[in-house]
Each structure stands twice: as structure tokens, then as C-alpha cells.
Design an enzyme around this catalytic site. Sequence first.
Site, PDB file in Angstrom:
ATOM      1  N   HIS A  38       0.892  -1.307  -0.038  1.00  0.00           N
ATOM      2  CA  HIS A  38      -0.028  -0.084  -0.147  1.00  0.00           C
ATOM      3  C   HIS A  38       0.881   1.300   0.094  1.00  0.00           C
ATOM      4  O   HIS A  38       0.579   2.133  -0.637  1.00  0.00           O
ATOM      5  CB  HIS A  38      -0.903  -0.147   1.336  1.00  0.00           C
ATOM      6  CG  HIS A  38      -1.591   1.361   1.467  1.00  0.00           C
ATOM      7  ND1 HIS A  38      -1.295   2.093   2.515  1.00  0.00           N
ATOM      8  CD2 HIS A  38      -2.610   1.671   0.636  1.00  0.00           C
ATOM      9  CE1 HIS A  38      -1.930   3.275   2.348  1.00  0.00           C
ATOM     10  NE2 HIS A  38      -3.092   2.950   1.447  1.00  0.00           N
ATOM     11  N   GLU A  77       1.875   1.802  -3.289  1.00  0.00           N
ATOM     12  CA  GLU A  77       1.128   2.563  -4.364  1.00  0.00           C
ATOM     13  C   GLU A  77       0.786   4.166  -3.956  1.00  0.00           C
ATOM     14  O   GLU A  77       0.511   4.792  -4.979  1.00  0.00           O
ATOM     15  CB  GLU A  77      -0.424   1.686  -3.800  1.00  0.00           C
ATOM     16  CG  GLU A  77      -1.805   2.616  -4.342  1.00  0.00           C
ATOM     17  CD  GLU A  77      -2.866   3.010  -3.380  1.00  0.00           C
ATOM     18  OE1 GLU A  77      -2.959   3.933  -3.588  1.00  0.00           O
ATOM     19  OE2 GLU A  77      -3.048   1.761  -2.711  1.00  0.00           O
ATOM     20  N   HIS A  78       0.965   4.367  -2.908  1.00  0.00           N
ATOM     21  CA  HIS A  78       0.791   5.796  -2.667  1.00  0.00           C
ATOM     22  C   HIS A  78       2.023   6.496  -3.403  1.00  0.00           C
ATOM     23  O   HIS A  78       2.096   7.577  -4.083  1.00  0.00           O
ATOM     24  CB  HIS A  78       1.013   6.401  -1.232  1.00  0.00           C
ATOM     25  CG  HIS A  78      -0.394   6.383  -0.532  1.00  0.00           C
ATOM     26  ND1 HIS A  78      -0.629   7.267   0.209  1.00  0.00           N
ATOM     27  CD2 HIS A  78      -1.175   5.345  -0.495  1.00  0.00           C
ATOM     28  CE1 HIS A  78      -1.811   7.079   1.051  1.00  0.00           C
ATOM     29  NE2 HIS A  78      -2.296   5.928   0.300  1.00  0.00           N
ATOM     30  N   GLU A 131      -4.514   7.685   7.660  1.00  0.00           N
ATOM     31  CA  GLU A 131      -5.408   6.649   6.928  1.00  0.00           C
ATOM     32  C   GLU A 131      -5.642   5.546   7.900  1.00  0.00           C
ATOM     33  O   GLU A 131      -6.758   4.758   7.983  1.00  0.00           O
ATOM     34  CB  GLU A 131      -4.862   6.194   5.480  1.00  0.00           C
ATOM     35  CG  GLU A 131      -5.831   5.433   4.684  1.00  0.00           C
ATOM     36  CD  GLU A 131      -5.047   5.109   3.112  1.00  0.00           C
ATOM     37  OE1 GLU A 131      -3.775   5.513   2.981  1.00  0.00           O
ATOM     38  OE2 GLU A 131      -5.611   4.420   2.669  1.00  0.00           O
TER      39      GLU A 131
END
Lengths: 421, 429
Positions: free
Chosen positions: B65, B68-69, B141
Amino acid sequence: MIETIMLSPGVTLRCCRDSRFKQGSFSVQLVAPMAEATAAMNALLPAVLLRGTARCPDLRAVTRALDDLYGATLSPLVRRVGDYQTTGLYCGFMDDRFALPGDQVFRRVTDFTREVLLSSPLLDGGFLPEYVEGEKVNLISTIESERNDKRAYAMSRLLETMCRGDSFGIPRLGKREQVEAITARGLRAHYETILRESPLELFYVGSAPAEEAAEHFQRMLAGISGERRPLPPQTGLTPGEGGDTVETMDVAQGNLCMGFTTPITNRDPQFPAMQLLNTLYGGGMTSKLFQNVREKQSLCYSVSSGYYAAKGVMTVYAGIDPDTERAAREEILGQLEACRAGDITPEELTAAREALASSLRAVHDSPGAIESYYATGALSGPGLTPEAYLDKLNRVTLSDVTAAANTLKLHTTFFLRGECQ
Amino acid sequence: MNVFHYPELDETLYRQALECGLTVCVAPRKGFTRKLCYLVTDYGSVHDRFTLEGQVCSIPAGSAHYLEHKLFDMPGGRDISAEFAGLGAMVNAFTSYDMTAYYFTCTEHFEDCLRLLLDFVYTPYFTEESVQKERGIIDQEIGMNLDSPDTVVFEELTRCLYRTHPIREPILGTRESIRQITPDTLYRIHRAFYTPGNMMLCVLGDVEPETVAELARQRLGTEYRPGAQKLGPVEADLTVPRQRVRGKIEVAMPTFCMAFKGSPFGRGEQAIRRELAAELAAEALFGESSELYLRLYDAGLIDSSFGGGFETLDGCAMLLCSGDSRDPEAVARAVLEQAGKLLEQGICQEDFLRLKRGSLGRRIRGLDSFDSTCFRLCAYHFSDFDYFRFPEVFREITPEETLALLRETCTEENWAISILEPIHQEEQP
């Protein structure tokens, strides 16, 4: 593109014939002014209707009937559109061309919807008490589980404070006490009244021609008649007292909500400018809020603004570390100041305009988007086709956007934070 | 490109594996303005161990993840979102347990958008400073997920069901684990799994299929580059380490997630057939048309938040249901009882046909959604199955195999439940 047919006085059918889709869909909505006294009943009604019919007396029978209709769905539809609340059903069904030869799915789902609308089992002139009591419990739990979603909870607390005294301050599903007070007979009486007196809106998207759709809906509603009262016009917001509220809960993240008022609604000529401003300020990954509050300052993961165009309310949401509340507030307001001062690059303006243009061009690519665009547009404004609206949007200048920004006034803030932070 | 027709679904698919290994797939949508394009890698949060260049790598939870950012960063301070926005397009990405997807949606300038997508996904650029800077954002998040009952209740359940499988770790990782992620971690993942042979490019829209393939070819060349070797994730033991976990969170009513742990299906048509049969089994057991659903709903033990299905991913399979209930334990008991009853009584042919018809109709309608169709084409492709073949597989499924799956999956030893209760109980009746 959209054909409008008055089936009878106060009963309007809007049809969007489109054979590109693999499904047909329609909404049937009774429209009434949003009011404390009826909000909860309108919210409860579709769930009670869907509990059973004379032929399908329980949920299992209803679901089986829908499975037989190739997995059609019939679901409650309760909307707030400006000062109005709508109550009714939304139906999605497989297009006839995929069905067994000769099977007419559209005809059969409208017949079944008629059954749901008009053949509820009754007792002593009311709905079945077990249906009503069961759905009251469910509605109360839906209302109370709003707090499960911290963002939604914080936002609705903000709007409640900001709009107290206005229809917009009434919760869409009503309040617990109002739900508790509903009786099986009272709900039935209310339904009979709105069925006769409220404007009825039908919206259909699918492969059938308008005449065929009209025929199915005429049959679906046969026998319902009455004197439908026209709706009062939509109004702008009458703001409540407002103020700064801090509430604590056992949460990991702080949820900051800020509410702004503007006299511009979607019925005003300045609406496209206001919508552009909202997009540019907090509408997506290229917006000022996202680029500055998140990307430059790493203060949050989520940050965005929203514009309730029917009422003239703009809100900002940021999910933040509670210790950075002051910094986040300052940055959020600082970015709005920048918009007011016209500190907007041509790229920012283009990006916002293009984002809105893209979504307008794509309205016709999804049955749900078509329904929601036109059905709500007809009730609250602007009532334009996406093409006509896009044309207006393309003529908005930088100074129009700046002028729109200058109408915004910070009215209320709501901050939800952890208990021991 | 190879063309496949699916008259039953009124669909056509153009598909080809390029020389470099990338699978390109286009589902034309004549007359639609919107275009949706996914570039996806068969790699997600559970793939935390792999062999790269002869070395075994173990990476911190949350790395997929985090990457991905950070993949949106480009050398020279280029702002990818702004470039897409300038083309009137929206770009975004998501990471799941077993996939990472980068996608854009546009109405115009499709080719420019596609070039841009290929450009940024295949240009890894990570610095100490930028990796560090992202922590504040991902911390928030993570905070958001910690406050989300649905996420927490499921994450707790995975730790009941599995002893070692990395599904135990949140997709986002934890505030501690993400502090171990460095630019080197991200570069290694990119070299391992962002190779064309491990990826798929999938487009829905009114576009020229050959152009899509050609643009990908131009960017990626002809050298074949497969993905690295994933190590696991496997967990052979089908029993659960723990049957229940309880916690407290800010909710109005207790919320729960219950699952039976099944044996993983693997890939290919047989696996998909089992998966579809398992979904029908879930429908028969606790779907809205089931005896159980009606009984629990009428008793006020579940509401419309209740739902379930069958979930599979690398090395995992579970039959699960979740929802809000004033008494989750009573729901769990009823599910167990009903599974026994269903196995004893069987499913009659008429009910089974109705279930299939409903399920098939909903899937056909689902093809109108660009997003879900694109997602499914990719996810099924990574399971070595062409999604548009679902009607023929569906037709062949028998009540017997559905029951056999249920028998295999629903046992007294392999279920677990995760329950979250309200912190403040005073409002409960």
C-alpha cells in the site's frame, strides 16, 4: 433524450430510452416537503411495503419472486432534495434480451412493483403491526449506527447545528423519538394521504420506447387517483445559530467539519461558478485542499469540500491528528482566502472545469447516474441537460469564481476528537 | 489481438499477451463516452515474502500500500494527478490483499492518458524524504481504519482464523510497521512485481483495441519480464487457532463477522467453478431468500446490514457473514444449526434453479458497471479464468457439488467469530 409524459395530473414519467445497457431501471417517488412530523414515516414506509404482499407474505417470498425475475432488485428510495423529501422504490432488472425467449421482464417487474405498492396485507385498517414494529427497530438502528461512520456522523452533527430551524436541519431519516411514535394505522393513513395528494415522479432508463414504458406504468398505478397538491418552491438556507462545537468519543482520528453559507443555489445564474469554485477548492486530488493540506503539509489522508447546491451550503471535511487541528483550520481557511483573492492558476481552473465536464459527459453512461441527475435536477434545479449545463460551465471566468468564493461565510464548525487526546 | 465473442452476454473481448508478458484486454463499449483503464499487478498486501534475484525478501506489513501511494511521485517534481486533471481525467489507485491497481477514467484524450499511466507506473522514483513525508498521511489513513467498525471487525476475524497467513496483517500495515519501510523496500517490490509478466492492462470503453496494445508495446519493449517468485502465502492447517474475539468500539449496536475457514481453491476453471458453487452455497445458507435469513430477520436478530458470501484469495478461502445484531452469538448458533439442517435436507432442484437464475441475472446487470467489470476481468484473469465465461460455468453447477462444498467448509472445528460491542452500553434496550 429525456421524454416527459404526464400520466395524469401530478404524475410525471420521465423516460430515457437507451438500449446500450444490459438492465432496465426505474424509480417511483412520492415527493413532499421535508417536515419534522413526517420525515420518519416517509423513511419507514418503503421498508414496510417491501416486507410482504398479500401473495408474498414474507421477506423470503418477496426475495424468491425477485429471484424468479432474474435477480431483479427492488429497494427503498428515500431522498432529500433541497426542501423536499422523497419516498418510494428503486428497481433494477435484467433487460429482456437476456431472458428466456418470450419472457417480458419489464412487464413482470412493474406488475410486481404494483403488488408491493398496493397489495400490502392489512389489519384493522393499518399495516401489519409485526412488519411495522420490526422495521421501526431497524430504522432506529440505522439512525443510531450513523455514529459508526465517524465522518458521516460528524458531518450530520455539523449540518444539524448549522441548519437548525431550516428543513435542511431535519435528519433525512427522522429522529428516534419520531420513529418510536409511529403506529401501524398511522403509517397506513399517512401512506394513503401521500399516495393521493403528493406529486408522483417516475423515472425510467432502459431499452423500451416511452409509449411502452408509459403503458407499463399506467398499469402499475391503475386505480390510484387524487388531487395532487403542487409543491411549495425550493428556498435558500435560513441558517441556525451555529458556533464551534467540540465533541469527544473514543476515536483514533480527529474529524474536523466546517460549514459555510452562500446565497448561491443551483437555481441561480452564479451556480456554475460556485460549483467550479467548490471543485477547485476541495473537489479532488488536484484541489487546493488536497494539494496543500494533504500533499504539502501531510496533515491528513482525507480532505475535501462539498457543495449542497439546492440549499447554498458548502462544507469542508478533514480527518486529522487532533493535535494539528489549529494548523489544519488555518490552512483550510488560508486556501479559501487564496480563492477569494483570485490566487488561482489557469491550470487549477482548467483542471476543475475539466473534472466537472468529464463527469457531465459521462452522466449518460450509467443508468444510476442518469436517474439521479435528471430526477433530482427536476425537483431542485438546475433542470438542464448535461450538455446545456456544460455550456454554461464553459463560460465561467476566473472573476466569476472569485466572486462566488467571496459570498462564502464560515458559519459553524464541528470537531469530533478522542477522549484522552 | 485475439477476439472472443460472448453472445449470451452481448460482449466482445480483445485479449493478447504481449512479448514483454503484459496481458492486454479491451472490452469495447460502443457509444459510451466514458473510458476506464486499469493497470494492475498480481501483488497485494499478503505477498510479504518472495525471492528476488536469488535472495529471499521479507518486507514490512503495509509495504504494498505504501508503494501504491509513492508510485505517483515522479522525478523533477512532476505532478501526475495534475497532468491527468489537465487532460480532464481522474487518476487513482487501490491496494487489496492480493492486487494493486492504478486506474484512470476519462472521456477525452484517452491515448495521452494511457501513455501517462504507463509512464508513472513504470517509473519508480522514491527518496528518503518523500517516503518519510508520506508517513503523516498514512498514519491518518490508519487512524481512519481503526475508527471503522467494519474494517476492525474483519481484521480481528482474520487473526482468529489464521495462525501465520499474512492476511492477519492490515493492508495498510500498522503505525509501527510502516516506519520500517524505506525507499529500498519500495524499489525491491517494484523490481519483483511491477514487471509486465505479472501485470494486466484492462480497458473498458469505445477505444481502438489495437491502439491500446500498441501504446503498451511502445512503452514496455519486447523483452520478456516475468514476476518474482512469491513465497506462499500458505497455511495448511484448516482448524482455527481461536474461535472468538471480542472488542469494544464506538458503535451503536454490536457488530460481528463470522466465518468458516475453507481449503484454498487455487487457480483455473475448476477453482472458479468451486468458487461460484460456494457463492451459491452461501446464498442458500444465509442469503435473503434463505429460511435462516427470514427467521433471524423476523426475530429481530439481524437487519438489512446482514450479508455474506464466499471470499477467496491467495492461500485463503472463507464462507463468511457479517452485520449488526443485538445478539451475535445467537446468530452464530443459528448459522451452525441451519448449515446442519441444510446438509441433512439438501436443496431442492426448483430452489436451486431459482438461486442460479437470480445470481446470473444480477451478474449480467453488473456488467453495466465499468468499475466492477474491469475489476472482475482483472481479478479472474489472475486466477487464470476469463470472467465472461461465467454463464457456462454457472449452468453446469449442480446442487450436489454445492452441498459438497458446504459439507467440506462448514464444520464445528473451523469457524470463528469476531464481535465488537459498543463502548457505551446505556442506550441498549
